[in-house]
Every structure is written in structure tokens, then in C-alpha cells.
Scaffold this active site. Structure first.
Site, PDB file in Angstrom:
ATOM      1  N   PRO A 164      -2.117 -51.648   2.281  1.00 24.14           N
ATOM      2  CA  PRO A 164      -1.350 -50.992   1.236  1.00 24.14           C
ATOM      3  C   PRO A 164      -1.154 -49.492   1.437  1.00 24.14           C
ATOM      4  CG  PRO A 164      -3.529 -51.608   0.442  1.00 24.14           C
ATOM      5  CD  PRO A 164      -3.338 -52.275   1.773  1.00 24.14           C
ATOM      6  N   ASN A 165       0.039 -49.058   1.091  1.00 19.19           N
ATOM      7  CA  ASN A 165       0.443 -47.644   1.080  1.00 19.19           C
ATOM      8  C   ASN A 165       0.660 -47.044   2.469  1.00 19.19           C
ATOM      9  OD1 ASN A 165       0.300 -47.421  -1.823  1.00 19.19           O
ATOM     10  ND2 ASN A 165      -1.915 -47.526  -1.591  1.00 19.19           N
TER      11      ASN A 165
ATOM     12  N   ARG B  63       3.114 -39.295   2.923  1.00 17.21           N
ATOM     13  CA  ARG B  63       1.925 -39.426   2.102  1.00 17.21           C
ATOM     14  C   ARG B  63       0.817 -38.492   2.601  1.00 17.21           C
ATOM     15  NH1 ARG B  63      -2.263 -44.496   2.679  1.00 17.21           N
ATOM     16  NH2 ARG B  63      -3.520 -43.970   0.862  1.00 17.21           N
TER      17      ARG B  63
ATOM     18  N   TYR C 103      -3.503 -37.733   6.494  1.00 15.17           N
ATOM     19  CA  TYR C 103      -3.105 -38.880   7.327  1.00 15.17           C
ATOM     20  C   TYR C 103      -2.193 -38.514   8.494  1.00 15.17           C
ATOM     21  CZ  TYR C 103      -5.025 -41.454   3.377  1.00 15.17           C
ATOM     22  OH  TYR C 103      -5.872 -41.940   2.414  1.00 15.17           O
TER      23      TYR C 103
ATOM     24  N   ASN D  52      -5.909 -51.851   9.784  1.00 17.79           N
ATOM     25  CA  ASN D  52      -6.219 -50.774   8.853  1.00 17.79           C
ATOM     26  C   ASN D  52      -5.970 -51.349   7.461  1.00 17.79           C
ATOM     27  OD1 ASN D  52      -6.425 -48.609   7.174  1.00 17.79           O
ATOM     28  ND2 ASN D  52      -5.116 -47.247   8.379  1.00 17.79           N
TER      29      ASN D  52
ATOM     30  N   ALA E  79      -7.023 -49.092   1.292  1.00 15.44           N
ATOM     31  CA  ALA E  79      -8.096 -49.054   0.283  1.00 15.44           C
ATOM     32  C   ALA E  79      -8.853 -50.386   0.174  1.00 15.44           C
ATOM     33  CB  ALA E  79      -7.510 -48.670  -1.069  1.00 15.44           C
TER      34      ALA E  79
ATOM     35  N   GLU F  83     -11.422 -52.129  13.450  1.00 18.52           N
ATOM     36  CA  GLU F  83     -11.059 -51.462  12.193  1.00 18.52           C
ATOM     37  C   GLU F  83     -10.547 -50.057  12.500  1.00 18.52           C
ATOM     38  OE1 GLU F  83     -14.458 -51.046   9.639  1.00 18.52           O
ATOM     39  OE2 GLU F  83     -13.373 -49.823   8.180  1.00 18.52           O
TER      40      GLU F  83
ATOM     41  N   HIS G 275      -8.828 -46.354  10.918  1.00 17.76           N
ATOM     42  CA  HIS G 275      -8.460 -45.445   9.824  1.00 17.76           C
ATOM     43  C   HIS G 275      -7.928 -44.146  10.403  1.00 17.76           C
ATOM     44  CE1 HIS G 275     -10.318 -48.104   6.998  1.00 17.76           C
ATOM     45  NE2 HIS G 275     -11.368 -48.169   7.795  1.00 17.76           N
TER      46      HIS G 275
ATOM     47  N   ARG H  10     -15.067 -38.358   3.266  1.00 12.43           N
ATOM     48  CA  ARG H  10     -14.182 -38.193   2.106  1.00 12.43           C
ATOM     49  C   ARG H  10     -14.918 -38.552   0.810  1.00 12.43           C
ATOM     50  NH1 ARG H  10      -8.623 -40.914   3.111  1.00 12.43           N
ATOM     51  NH2 ARG H  10      -8.161 -39.662   1.252  1.00 12.43           N
TER      52      ARG H  10
HETATM   53  C1  DQA Z   1      -7.222 -45.226   5.149  1.00  9.51           C
HETATM   54  C2  DQA Z   1      -8.408 -44.728   4.316  1.00  9.51           C
HETATM   55  C3  DQA Z   1      -8.465 -45.450   2.988  1.00  9.51           C
HETATM   56  O1  DQA Z   1      -9.539 -44.971   2.213  1.00  9.51           O
HETATM   57  C4  DQA Z   1      -7.183 -45.226   2.197  1.00  9.51           C
HETATM   58  O2  DQA Z   1      -7.232 -45.953   1.006  1.00  9.51           O
HETATM   59  C5  DQA Z   1      -5.971 -45.541   2.980  1.00  9.51           C
HETATM   60  C6  DQA Z   1      -5.919 -45.120   4.380  1.00  9.51           C
HETATM   61  C7  DQA Z   1      -7.062 -44.408   6.450  1.00  9.51           C
HETATM   62  O3  DQA Z   1      -6.343 -44.889   7.328  1.00  9.51           O
HETATM   63  O4  DQA Z   1      -7.600 -43.319   6.576  1.00  9.51           O
HETATM   64  O5  DQA Z   1      -4.996 -46.064   2.461  1.00  9.51           O
HETATM   65  O6  DQA Z   1      -7.470 -46.571   5.521  1.00  9.51           O
END
Ligand code: DQA
Length: 141
Positions: free
Chosen positions: A9-10, A17, A22, A71, A74, A95, A97, A104
Site C-alpha cells: 500500500p501507498n 510521497r 522515501y 515491500n 505498513a 523483505e 524497505h 523511525r
Molecule cells: C516502507 C516503511 C513502512 O513503514 C511504510 O508504511 C511504507 C514504506 C518503506 O519502504 O520504507 O509504506 O515499507
């Protein structure tokens, strides 16, 4: 080798964003870089905002893929359903990020996905993905 890349998501909003956290690159640009680095291997990219959609993709491609690069956004921090899907699939998973989740907010420090992944790549912005891909290519099927 077949590589499945799933973004949660997102992450479709990358590039607009919170660039300071990021990076400024879009998901499309990141995927293009990965495609270039994958040099002849098969690689499929997906971005889904829904937990169930991510789980369905893992189910669907579990026999096709040799590696899963994920990835989960959240969902990383609380989705036991995605964790279980990765475990049930038997896929070798990595995994990823963009940010360093360990540095964080407290709720981001915990990854429930980590125990079912071979390795975690974090804090390198778009380069986290390329490092994960390099790991797949180095380790092979
Ligand atoms: C994320 C870190 C997560 O905490 C966050 O909710 C994201 C992006 C990252 O790539 O740093 O959406 O996965």
C-alpha cells in the site's frame, strides 16, 4: 530465474510521497532499474493496496517464482496474514524497505514479515530494491 516483485500500500505514490524519507524516484522508475539489472531473467512487478490482493498474488505465483522480493509497506508491521502467505508459499523471500524502519517511529521497528524472509534490505531508498535483486542473482535458484 523467475522473480516476483510485490509492493504494498501507498507505494504507488512514490515520487510524490515524503521524498525526504522515501526518495524522489517513482515506482515505475525503480521497476525499470530492476528490469535492467535482471539481465534476461524473468521478473514480474505488482503493486497492490489491499492485503488480500497481495496474498492472492503470492498464492498465484508461488509455483512460478524462484524468489519473492516484497515491500509490504505498513502491512510489514502487523500483517500476520501476509507473513503466513509467504511461509505457506515456500518461496525464498526478501523483505525490502526504502527507509530504515529501525530508525523511525516505534510502531515501524517491528517487522512480522522478517522471520519468513531470508534477508531484509532497508534504508537505501530505491537502492534497497537493487540490493535485494543482486542478492537473488548472486544466490540463484
Ligand atoms: C516502507 C516503511 C513502512 O513503514 C511504510 O508504511 C511504507 C514504506 C518503506 O519502504 O520504507 O509504506 O515499507
Amino acid at each position: 530465474m523467475n522473480i516476483l516483485v510485490i509492493n504494498g500500500p501507498n507505494l504507488n505514490l512514490l515520487g510524490e510521497r515524503e521524498n525526504s524519507i522515501y526518495g524522489a524516484r517513482t515506482l515505475r522508475e525503480i521497476n525499470m532499474d530492476m528490469m535492467t539489472s535482471a539481465r534476461g531473467h524473468k521478473i514480474k512487478f505488482f503493486q497492490k493496496n489491499g492485503e488480500g490482493e497481495i496474498i492472492s498474488l503470492i498464492h498465484k505465483y508461488r509455483k512460478w517464482a524462484d524468489w519473492l522480493i516484497i515491500n509490504p509497506g505498513a502491512y510489514t508491521h502487523y500483517s500476520y496474514a501476509i507473513r503466513d502467505a509467504i511461509e505457506a508459499s515456500g518461496l525464498k523471500a526478501l523483505e525490502v524497505h526504502l527507509s530504515d524502519i529501525a530508525k523511525r517511529e516505534p510502531f515501524r521497528k517491528k517487522s512480522v514479515i522478517k522471520p519468513v524472509c531470508r534477508k531484509q534490505f532497508k534504508g537505501l531508498k530505491d537502492k534497497s530494491y537493487l540490493e535485494a535483486l543482486r542478492f537473488c542473482l548472486k544466490n540463484g535458484k
